[in-house]
Scaffold this active site. Structure first.
Site, PDB file in Angstrom:
ATOM      1  CB  ILE A   1       1.385   5.191   6.495  1.00  0.00           C
ATOM      2  CG1 ILE A   1       0.028   6.625   7.327  1.00  0.00           C
ATOM      3  CG2 ILE A   1       1.986   4.831   7.461  1.00  0.00           C
ATOM      4  CD1 ILE A   1      -0.600   5.576   8.275  1.00  0.00           C
TER       5      ILE A   1
ATOM      6  N   GLY B   1       0.537  -1.220   0.083  1.00  0.00           N
ATOM      7  CA  GLY B   1      -0.348  -0.020  -0.231  1.00  0.00           C
ATOM      8  C   GLY B   1       1.030   1.360   0.018  1.00  0.00           C
TER       9      GLY B   1
ATOM     10  CE1 TYR C   1      -9.576   0.598   8.259  1.00  0.00           C
ATOM     11  CE2 TYR C   1      -9.804   1.575  10.342  1.00  0.00           C
ATOM     12  CZ  TYR C   1      -9.275   1.296   9.159  1.00  0.00           C
ATOM     13  OH  TYR C   1      -7.993   2.059   9.569  1.00  0.00           O
TER      14      TYR C   1
END
Length: 282
Positions: free
Chosen positions: A17, A12, A155
């Protein structure tokens, strides 16, 4: 090919981040395998790396955490090209806002697939190589993996699951020389939230009896992100987990995150639990 330089695979890395962690690891001297589902989104990372003179330390590869074949193919390439893997940073994930009655079970399953089973898949594939190198697993979870938050059932469930998975794995992995750390960000000014793709008016219109609660939650969340930390700041504990001799099991990325999780966690850095469970496997 075998290299003596340490190699880290980060998932990712197209933004936020993950991108900041890739740059930080490259600055620290790592060979960085920066992965993303769509390599067409690599330009921001490649541009930043070139500007800092880090282009030779960063390699872009495709990896989709929900596709086991993609994960295996990527790791096979890394080992063939570099001969080793010294660290895995599980960063890829997807946000989602909604409550289960409106979302439906399929949407919950999809959220779990990306945020939990994606971590399990990459960790499973990487572990043999990390055992060989005495490496580390660093996983980006969330303060939402400690404190369940309204309209984030799916989530937070996924992040709670990741925290439980890693907390259980850590003492076992340690017996074969692999370190495990979780990193818990709070609000971060990145594309992660924008990528939710939430149409607020439409969401409120579809929320039915939950509309007043959703409106209040979104107002509170918008206010918290107004003071969000930068991705570079949030990535600093990831670099600490990669480079410190004995990093803690649990690292929050800011004082805000520590304050937010404190009511739930008396054992803020996870040492008390780890000290206890280590005795169960030796």
């Amino acid at each position: 090919m075998t290299t003596t330089e340490k190699t880290v695979l980060i998932t990712g890395t197209s933004s936020g981040i993950g991108l900041a962690a890739a740059l930080g690891a490259a600055r620290a001297g790592w060979t960085v395998i920066a992965t993303m589902r769509d390599t067409g989104k690599a330009e921001p990372l490649l541009k930043a790396a070139a500007e800092e003179g880090l282009a030779e330390r960063i390699r872009i590869k495709r990896l989709d955490v929900v596709d086991p074949a993609s994960v295996t193919a990527c790791l096979d390439e890394v080992i063939a090209e570099y001969g080793r893997l010294d660290a895995l940073v599980n960063n890829a994930g997807a946000a989602g806002v909604g409550t289960v009655e409106q979302m439906g079970v399929d949407a919950v399953r999809a959220t779990m697939e990306v945020n939990f089973f994606g971590v399990v898949t990459t960790t499973h594939a990487a572990l043999p190589h990390l055992r060989a190198s005495g490496g580390r697993i660093v996983t980006v979870t969330s303060v939402g993996g400690i404190v369940g938050q309204p309209f984030n059932e799916a989530y937070c469930a996924a992040k709670f699951a990741v925290e439980g998975f890693m907390e259980s794995l850590a003492p076992v992995a340690a017996t074969v020389g692999v370190g495990v750390t979780v990193v818990e960000p709070g609000a971060v000014a990145s594309e992660f939230v924008a990528n939710i793709g939430l149409d607020v008016p439409a969401a409120l219109a579809a929320a039915g009896p939950y509309a007043p609660a959703l409106q209040a939650y979104l107002a509170r969340t918008q206010a918290s992100f107004a003071n969000a930390q930068s991705p570079a700041e949030a990535a600093e504990p990831i670099l600490a987990a990669l480079t410190e001799e004995r990093p803690a099991f649990r690292l929050q990325t800011s004082q805000w995150a520590r304050d937010f999780t404190a009511p739930k966690l008396a054992d803020l850095d996870g040492s008390a639990v780890q000290d206890m469970t280590r005795t169960w496997v030796r």
